[in-house]
Motif scaffolding. Structure first.
Motif, short mmCIF file in Angstrom:
data_model
loop_
_atom_site.label_atom_id
_atom_site.label_comp_id
_atom_site.label_asym_id
_atom_site.label_seq_id
_atom_site.Cartn_x
_atom_site.Cartn_y
_atom_site.Cartn_z
N ALA A 44 0.82 -1.22 0.00
CA ALA A 44 0.00 0.00 0.00
C ALA A 44 0.85 1.26 0.00
O ALA A 44 0.34 2.35 0.28
N LEU B 260 2.29 4.50 -1.15
CA LEU B 260 1.71 5.45 -2.08
C LEU B 260 2.43 6.80 -1.99
O LEU B 260 1.97 7.72 -1.32
N VAL C 71 -0.31 9.77 -6.08
CA VAL C 71 -1.39 9.02 -6.72
C VAL C 71 -1.70 9.69 -8.05
O VAL C 71 -1.74 10.92 -8.16
N VAL D 233 -5.00 4.17 -7.27
CA VAL D 233 -5.95 3.59 -6.31
C VAL D 233 -7.24 3.33 -7.07
O VAL D 233 -7.78 4.26 -7.71
N ALA E 1 -7.24 9.71 -1.44
CA ALA E 1 -7.13 8.36 -2.01
C ALA E 1 -7.05 7.30 -0.92
O ALA E 1 -7.62 6.21 -1.06
N LYS E 2 -6.36 7.61 0.17
CA LYS E 2 -6.18 6.63 1.24
C LYS E 2 -7.45 6.40 2.06
O LYS E 2 -7.49 5.47 2.88
N TYR F 88 -8.38 1.26 -1.49
CA TYR F 88 -7.02 1.37 -0.99
C TYR F 88 -6.87 0.57 0.31
O TYR F 88 -5.89 -0.17 0.49
N VAL G 114 -2.33 -0.55 -3.37
CA VAL G 114 -2.06 0.29 -4.53
C VAL G 114 -1.89 -0.56 -5.78
O VAL G 114 -1.40 -1.69 -5.72
N SER H 183 -1.30 -5.14 -8.55
CA SER H 183 -0.88 -5.18 -7.16
C SER H 183 0.56 -5.69 -7.06
O SER H 183 1.12 -6.25 -8.00
#
Length: 226
Positions: A28, A30, A33, A48, A59-60, A65, A70, A220
């Motif tokens: 994850a 990031l 983004v 995401v 985004a988180k 997410y 990510v 991923s």
């Protein structure tokens, strides 16, 4: 067991599978983004699922997410490194310190430990029908017990890899197949400098698929401990 990535304080579980130690969650990390229409074969891109702006904080907050991590294009997954087919790959890529992006050979090692023959491991089709089930998280959306659609054919998660259907970023932009497919990069270049080997799991069968995909797609990442 768990560890914390010092770059962003994300915590990940991990598991010994054979002689390899794999993350049992998608990465994850990031650092920025990108909207899905911003693609590249050469420059790193971070996506995401379902988010098409450039605010990391927002985004988180997306469930996509939180649950799936990510989606990276291959340059982002590789972190500026060149292709490696070695075992171990030696490519840290987007992974935390002490971890690396698995090569195609490392994926094959995992598959053969779980029962795939060496002959099938080298194929791109007809690779057996049970190893993917050992990699997939169990449960279904319909039953309220998991994140896979349909009946999640063959899923046992016998390996504790806990593969999830995070979907992917399409070649031309946009997102697809969340709930149906999970895709993961390797560190190994494919037939040209614009594609690389990947693995994917599907809700309709218990296999694990090995194919070449374009660098600009977003998949991923699972990391292996050094």
């Amino acid at each position: 067991s768990e560890f914390t990535d010092s770059r962003d304080e994300n915590t990940y579980s991990y598991r010994l599978i054979g002689t390899q130690v794999w993350m049992t969650e998608n990465l994850a990390y990031l650092p920025r983004v990108d909207p899905s229409d911003l693609g590249s074969d050469l420059s790193p891109r971070y996506y995401v699922y379902n988010y098409n702006h450039d605010n990391i904080t927002t985004a988180k907050t997306y469930n996509e997410y939180i649950f799936y991590g990510v989606l990276y294009n291959w340059p982002a997954a590789m972190g500026g490194s060149t292709s490696s087919s070695a075992n171990p790959s030696g490519v840290q890529g987007a992974c935390p310190d002490g971890w690396h992006l698995p090569s195609d050979a490392e994926w094959k090692q995992l598959e053969m430990y779980l029962g795939m023959t060496e002959s099938d491991a080298n194929k791109t089709e007809d690779r057996g029908s049970t190893v993917g089930g050992k990699l997939k998280a169990t449960g279904t959306v319909t039953e309220g017990t998991g994140l896979w659609n349909g009946t999640n054919v063959g899923a046992t998660n016998a390996s504790n890899f806990s593969g999830l259907p995070g979907g992917f970023r399409l070649y031309s932009g946009g997102f697809a197949e969340i709930g149906n497919y999970g895709y993961w990069w390797s560190s190994t270049e494919g037939s040209s400098s614009t594609n690389a080997w990947r693995r994917y799991l599907c809700y309709t069968n218990g296999g694990v698929n090995r194919q070449i995909a374009a660098n600009r797609q977003g998949f991923s990442v699972r990391c292996v401990r050094d």
